[in-house]
Design an enzyme around this catalytic site. Sequence first.
Site, mmCIF file in Angstrom:
data_model
loop_
_atom_site.group_PDB
_atom_site.id
_atom_site.type_symbol
_atom_site.label_atom_id
_atom_site.label_comp_id
_atom_site.label_asym_id
_atom_site.label_seq_id
_atom_site.Cartn_x
_atom_site.Cartn_y
_atom_site.Cartn_z
ATOM 1 N N PHE A 151 58.928 57.549 -18.621
ATOM 2 C CA PHE A 151 59.757 58.643 -19.131
ATOM 3 C C PHE A 151 60.670 59.142 -18.019
ATOM 4 O O PHE A 151 60.300 59.107 -16.852
ATOM 5 C CB PHE A 151 58.878 59.809 -19.611
ATOM 6 C CG PHE A 151 58.451 59.669 -21.039
ATOM 7 C CD1 PHE A 151 57.565 58.677 -21.427
ATOM 8 C CD2 PHE A 151 58.952 60.537 -22.017
ATOM 9 C CE1 PHE A 151 57.182 58.546 -22.750
ATOM 10 C CE2 PHE A 151 58.570 60.415 -23.338
ATOM 11 C CZ PHE A 151 57.682 59.416 -23.714
ATOM 12 N N LYS A 202 65.467 54.335 -12.660
ATOM 13 C CA LYS A 202 63.991 54.397 -12.670
ATOM 14 C C LYS A 202 63.397 53.157 -13.339
ATOM 15 O O LYS A 202 62.380 52.626 -12.897
ATOM 16 C CB LYS A 202 63.516 55.655 -13.406
ATOM 17 C CG LYS A 202 63.584 56.886 -12.532
ATOM 18 C CD LYS A 202 63.255 58.156 -13.261
ATOM 19 C CE LYS A 202 63.767 59.325 -12.427
ATOM 20 N NZ LYS A 202 63.733 60.605 -13.099
ATOM 21 N N ASN A 233 53.880 72.397 -14.067
ATOM 22 C CA ASN A 233 55.196 72.397 -14.720
ATOM 23 C C ASN A 233 55.020 72.744 -16.192
ATOM 24 O O ASN A 233 53.896 72.962 -16.652
ATOM 25 C CB ASN A 233 55.886 71.041 -14.527
ATOM 26 C CG ASN A 233 55.041 69.919 -15.089
ATOM 27 O OD1 ASN A 233 54.816 69.846 -16.281
ATOM 28 N ND2 ASN A 233 54.536 69.049 -14.212
ATOM 29 N N LYS A 268 61.049 51.024 -10.929
ATOM 30 C CA LYS A 268 59.604 51.066 -11.190
ATOM 31 C C LYS A 268 59.115 49.850 -11.980
ATOM 32 O O LYS A 268 57.969 49.819 -12.449
ATOM 33 C CB LYS A 268 59.248 52.373 -11.914
ATOM 34 C CG LYS A 268 59.605 53.623 -11.085
ATOM 35 C CD LYS A 268 58.987 54.876 -11.644
ATOM 36 C CE LYS A 268 59.438 56.098 -10.852
ATOM 37 N NZ LYS A 268 58.631 57.286 -11.104
ATOM 38 N N LYS A 300 40.689 82.284 -1.089
ATOM 39 C CA LYS A 300 41.931 82.842 -1.628
ATOM 40 C C LYS A 300 42.833 83.258 -0.461
ATOM 41 O O LYS A 300 42.372 83.956 0.455
ATOM 42 C CB LYS A 300 41.612 84.053 -2.513
ATOM 43 C CG LYS A 300 42.827 84.604 -3.195
ATOM 44 C CD LYS A 300 42.507 85.823 -4.015
ATOM 45 C CE LYS A 300 43.792 86.520 -4.371
ATOM 46 N NZ LYS A 300 43.645 87.942 -4.489
ATOM 47 N N ASP A 343 55.391 65.703 -8.305
ATOM 48 C CA ASP A 343 55.837 64.821 -7.224
ATOM 49 C C ASP A 343 55.337 65.316 -5.867
ATOM 50 O O ASP A 343 55.303 64.557 -4.907
ATOM 51 C CB ASP A 343 57.369 64.747 -7.206
ATOM 52 C CG ASP A 343 57.902 64.010 -8.428
ATOM 53 O OD1 ASP A 343 57.275 63.009 -8.829
ATOM 54 O OD2 ASP A 343 58.929 64.447 -9.000
HETATM 55 N N1 CTP Z 1 55.449 59.545 -12.605
HETATM 56 C C1 CTP Z 1 54.274 59.059 -12.120
HETATM 57 N N2 CTP Z 1 53.745 59.561 -10.937
HETATM 58 C C2 CTP Z 1 54.376 60.522 -10.273
HETATM 59 C C3 CTP Z 1 55.588 61.026 -10.759
HETATM 60 C C4 CTP Z 1 56.102 60.520 -11.932
HETATM 61 O O1 CTP Z 1 53.683 58.195 -12.737
HETATM 62 N N3 CTP Z 1 53.842 60.997 -9.150
HETATM 63 C C5 CTP Z 1 56.004 58.974 -13.824
HETATM 64 C C6 CTP Z 1 56.103 59.931 -14.981
HETATM 65 O O2 CTP Z 1 54.926 59.911 -15.771
HETATM 66 C C7 CTP Z 1 57.305 59.418 -15.744
HETATM 67 C C8 CTP Z 1 58.183 58.866 -14.652
HETATM 68 O O3 CTP Z 1 57.323 58.566 -13.564
HETATM 69 O O4 CTP Z 1 56.983 58.353 -16.612
HETATM 70 C C9 CTP Z 1 59.193 59.861 -14.196
HETATM 71 O O5 CTP Z 1 59.884 59.326 -13.114
HETATM 72 P P1 CTP Z 1 60.223 60.140 -11.796
HETATM 73 O O6 CTP Z 1 61.070 59.258 -10.951
HETATM 74 O O7 CTP Z 1 59.047 60.686 -11.115
HETATM 75 O O8 CTP Z 1 61.012 61.287 -12.402
HETATM 76 P P2 CTP Z 1 61.001 62.744 -11.941
HETATM 77 O O9 CTP Z 1 59.627 63.269 -11.708
HETATM 78 O O10 CTP Z 1 61.787 63.482 -12.934
HETATM 79 O O11 CTP Z 1 61.616 62.627 -10.507
HETATM 80 P P3 CTP Z 1 63.084 62.583 -9.901
HETATM 81 O O12 CTP Z 1 63.079 63.793 -9.092
HETATM 82 O O13 CTP Z 1 63.054 61.325 -9.098
HETATM 83 O O14 CTP Z 1 64.058 62.541 -11.007
#
Ligand code: CTP
Length: 402
Positions: free
Chosen positions: A323, A337, A210, A341, A289, A279
């Site tokens: 975040f 969140k 990303n 969490k 490859k 995610d």
């Molecule tokens: N985070 C994490 N591990 C993951 C994904 C996210 O620790 N596999 C943490 C990020 O570092 C951040 C927070 O979770 O602090 C973000 O929350 P998240 O619910 O994952 O947000 P998004 O990735 O934006 O997902 P969503 O599609 O649920 O909005």
Amino acid sequence: MLKGKKVLLCVSGGIAVYKACALTSKLTQAGATVKVVMTEGATKFVTPLTFQALSREPVYVDTFEEQDPTKITHIDVADWADVVLIAPATANIIGKIANGIADDLISTMILATTAPVLIAPAMNVHMYDHPAVKANIHKLKSFGYQFLEPSEGYLACGYVGKGRLMEPEAILTYLETYFETKTSLLARKAILVTAGPTQEKLDPVRYFTNRSSGKMGYAIAEEAAKRGANVILVSGPTNIQPPPNVQFISVTSAQEMFDKVMFYYKEVDIVIKSAAVADYRPKQVSGQKIKKQPNDWAVEMERTIDILNTLGEQKAHQLLIGFAAESEQLELYAKDKLTRKNLDMIVANSIVQEGAGFQGDTNIVTLIKKDGSNVSLPLMSKKEVASKIMNEVESLLKENEK
Ligand code: CTP
């Protein structure tokens, strides 16, 4: 940080005395009160009048010249100081104070003060290297005195080497950090910060990632270290330099980040998860490859582990800060969140607002705490945001200590 601070500047006799003049001026401009004490040797380079004019305070040279009969100067001034800074410190003054000799005003005051002593040496490279000087410095460090390392470069004696007095700007920054650290609740706290993106491998040449630059997380790590915290920065791949004074751990995938974070979790006090963790990752990783085919292609993805969620489940004494980067319904999603969490605070930022989000040097965030209170910050640099986040972390620590 320096406003109202009382700095006792001890100036001993070397050519670098001229830099102590600039330092006095900078400290005074920054709001500190500077009282200068000079050795006889120092007065051969610059007159006391120069320091008096720059500090607008009396300058002290002679132990036995008592201007006020109601006071004993070397005790009174030694008691007055918040910090004592010897700059420049010659081999002679270092030797004297390492051995408890008190035969001039500076060495006498050093014995008399209970304030912290910082020493900025300046001398010829061979003198600095001499075993006697090294042993004296070692001894003073064991007393708890801090040394502001001289830099390398051209020396007044014509040599090039280590022995130049730290530059006045750098001494000023050192003092600012010193006072910040002293007053911060974060001093000596263990903080784990995650930053940057993760890369999820598909084959030897391709991966999913990303647009996270890591700037926000690196700024947080830097700010925490400035306030005296022991910082572990676990970072995905970025193009920026890790800040100084942090333990840097480089990772690539979400799984690797999870492993490192869990390894340190038990021993840290605070976790700040600013990383943009993937995610999803490809379900199959090809060792070769992948060759193109004539038709469309769908990659099957599987969920990665949610690191922050796991931290929330296993939370004991730690403060957890997450975040949330959202493109709509910022507060609603962020608060969800925060609760889901088990966080203490969430940093919510709208990625659609101009000046906020990934890549740039600025951000617009709202800090939402678990008690429901929130702080909405206007557009500011990521470094300023980092400072505001750490202020809130300090207030969470204060509440926890109650
Ligand atoms: N985070 C994490 N591990 C993951 C994904 C996210 O620790 N596999 C943490 C990020 O570092 C951040 C927070 O979770 O602090 C973000 O929350 P998240 O619910 O994952 O947000 P998004 O990735 O934006 O997902 P969503 O599609 O649920 O909005």
